[in-house]
Design a protein around this motif. Structure first.
Motif, short mmCIF file in Angstrom:
data_model
loop_
_atom_site.label_atom_id
_atom_site.label_comp_id
_atom_site.label_asym_id
_atom_site.label_seq_id
_atom_site.Cartn_x
_atom_site.Cartn_y
_atom_site.Cartn_z
N ARG A 1 0.56 -1.22 -0.22
CA ARG A 1 -0.07 -0.38 -0.31
C ARG A 1 0.61 1.34 -0.05
O ARG A 1 0.49 2.21 -1.15
CB ARG A 1 -0.93 0.08 1.22
N THR A 2 2.34 1.37 0.73
CA THR A 2 2.86 2.71 1.07
C THR A 2 3.34 2.57 -0.54
O THR A 2 3.34 4.00 -1.05
CB THR A 2 3.91 1.94 2.43
N LYS B 1 0.66 3.84 -3.38
CA LYS B 1 0.23 5.54 -2.95
C LYS B 1 1.74 6.17 -3.26
O LYS B 1 0.51 6.95 -3.33
CB LYS B 1 -0.53 5.98 -1.46
N SER B 2 2.15 5.68 -4.12
CA SER B 2 3.40 7.30 -4.56
C SER B 2 3.93 6.94 -5.30
O SER B 2 4.25 7.80 -6.36
CB SER B 2 5.20 6.66 -3.25
N PRO C 1 -0.61 5.75 -8.00
CA PRO C 1 -1.69 6.51 -7.05
C PRO C 1 -2.92 6.63 -7.24
O PRO C 1 -3.74 6.83 -7.27
CB PRO C 1 -1.04 8.14 -6.75
N ASP C 2 -2.81 6.84 -8.61
CA ASP C 2 -3.71 6.20 -9.63
C ASP C 2 -4.80 4.86 -9.51
O ASP C 2 -5.66 4.95 -9.93
CB ASP C 2 -3.74 6.73 -11.65
N ARG D 1 -6.95 2.48 -7.85
CA ARG D 1 -7.63 2.23 -6.46
C ARG D 1 -6.98 0.12 -5.68
O ARG D 1 -7.24 -0.36 -6.70
CB ARG D 1 -9.05 2.01 -6.47
N ILE D 2 -6.94 0.48 -4.85
CA ILE D 2 -6.19 -1.05 -4.10
C ILE D 2 -7.72 -1.58 -3.92
O ILE D 2 -9.01 -1.36 -2.77
CB ILE D 2 -5.83 -0.77 -2.40
N ASP E 1 -9.65 0.18 -0.08
CA ASP E 1 -10.26 1.52 -0.87
C ASP E 1 -11.61 0.97 -2.06
O ASP E 1 -12.32 1.81 -1.54
CB ASP E 1 -9.73 1.79 -2.15
#
Length: 253
Positions: A139-140, A143-144, A147-148, A150-151, A184
């Protein structure tokens, strides 16, 4: 052949849509980030290879039929460091190439069907704490670096229905959520039975043409949705819930 004109015409009639490229095989698939021919044997810790050419075919298909790509990320032993912790090396190559080839990933699951971890490429003894540890790294990184995207998750299967024997659920969706994984989109998979191919070793999990349209068999989809919706409401109320994999039977023909 994702370039087949008839296939593209029929798929485009469903647009806008998502096209999902995943499944248990994806857990142990190495992305070959070069234009060289695929090796005859995948690298250690992987069971198969996805080439740039193959993935470019998916990207082109998605553009042609007005669909967005949904997938999952490799997490087999080949993706891990010396301590057995998941690393984003293969995932980074995968998303970097996707972008360079003009594609995008709408959503991704960290692991396909973690509830079947023992047969899905996870290390031996993989449990909810190990999943939560790896997922935090994923996840970390996502997101970096993506970022587009969706998890989605946890992407469980066989819970709330008689699809699989209890001993296969050493890693449950409830355990994953309780261990702190945050998504998400809440995703789950739903099948009423397993196919003839897999039911050969567990006939109680299959079905027959005589009962395949019975109220009991058809209600299994409702039972699965209710089970996973209750988990979503308990741990992440309000986020979207997606059935990200389904068919009349699991495991193919």
């Amino acid at each position: 052949d994702l370039g087949n004109a008839r296939l593209r015409k029929l798929a485009a009639a469903l647009a806008p849509a998502y096209v999902r490229v995943s499944g248990t095989w994806m857990n142990s698939t190495y992305f070959q980030d070069s234009d060289d021919p695929a090796p005859t044997q995948p690298p250690p810790g992987f069971n198969s290879v996805l080439t740039r050419q193959q993935w470019k075919g998916v990207i082109d298909f998605a553009h042609a039929v007005n669909a967005r790509i949904v997938t999952s990320i490799a997490m087999s032993t080949g993706t891990r460091d010396a301590a057995g912790v998941w690393t984003p090396k293969v995932a980074q190559a995968f998303v970097t190439y996707t972008k360079s080839a003009g594609g995008s990933i709408a959503a991704a699951e960290f692991m396909n069907e973690p509830t079947f971890a023992s047969v899905g490429g996870a290390p031996k003894g993989y449990d909810a704490q190990a999943y939560a540890r790896d997922f935090a790294v994923f996840r970390t990184w996502a997101k970096s670096n993506a970022p587009d995207v969706r998890i989605m998750g946890p992407g469980g299967i066989g819970e709330g229905t008689p699809l699989a024997p209890p001993f296969m659920h050493l890693l449950t969706s409830d355990g994953i959520l309780k261990a702190g994984a945050v998504f998400d989109i809440f995703s789950y998979h739903s099948y009423g039975a397993v196919s003839t191919r897999c039911a050969a070793s567990a006939s109680a999990l299959g079905t027959t043409k005589e009962v395949a349209l019975s109220a009991d068999w058809l209600s299994r989809a409702v039972s699965a949705e209710a089970f996973y919706a209750a988990l979503r409401d308990r741990y992440e109320p309000g986020i979207p819930i997606w059935n990200s994999e389904t068919a009349q039977a699991a495991s193919g023909l």
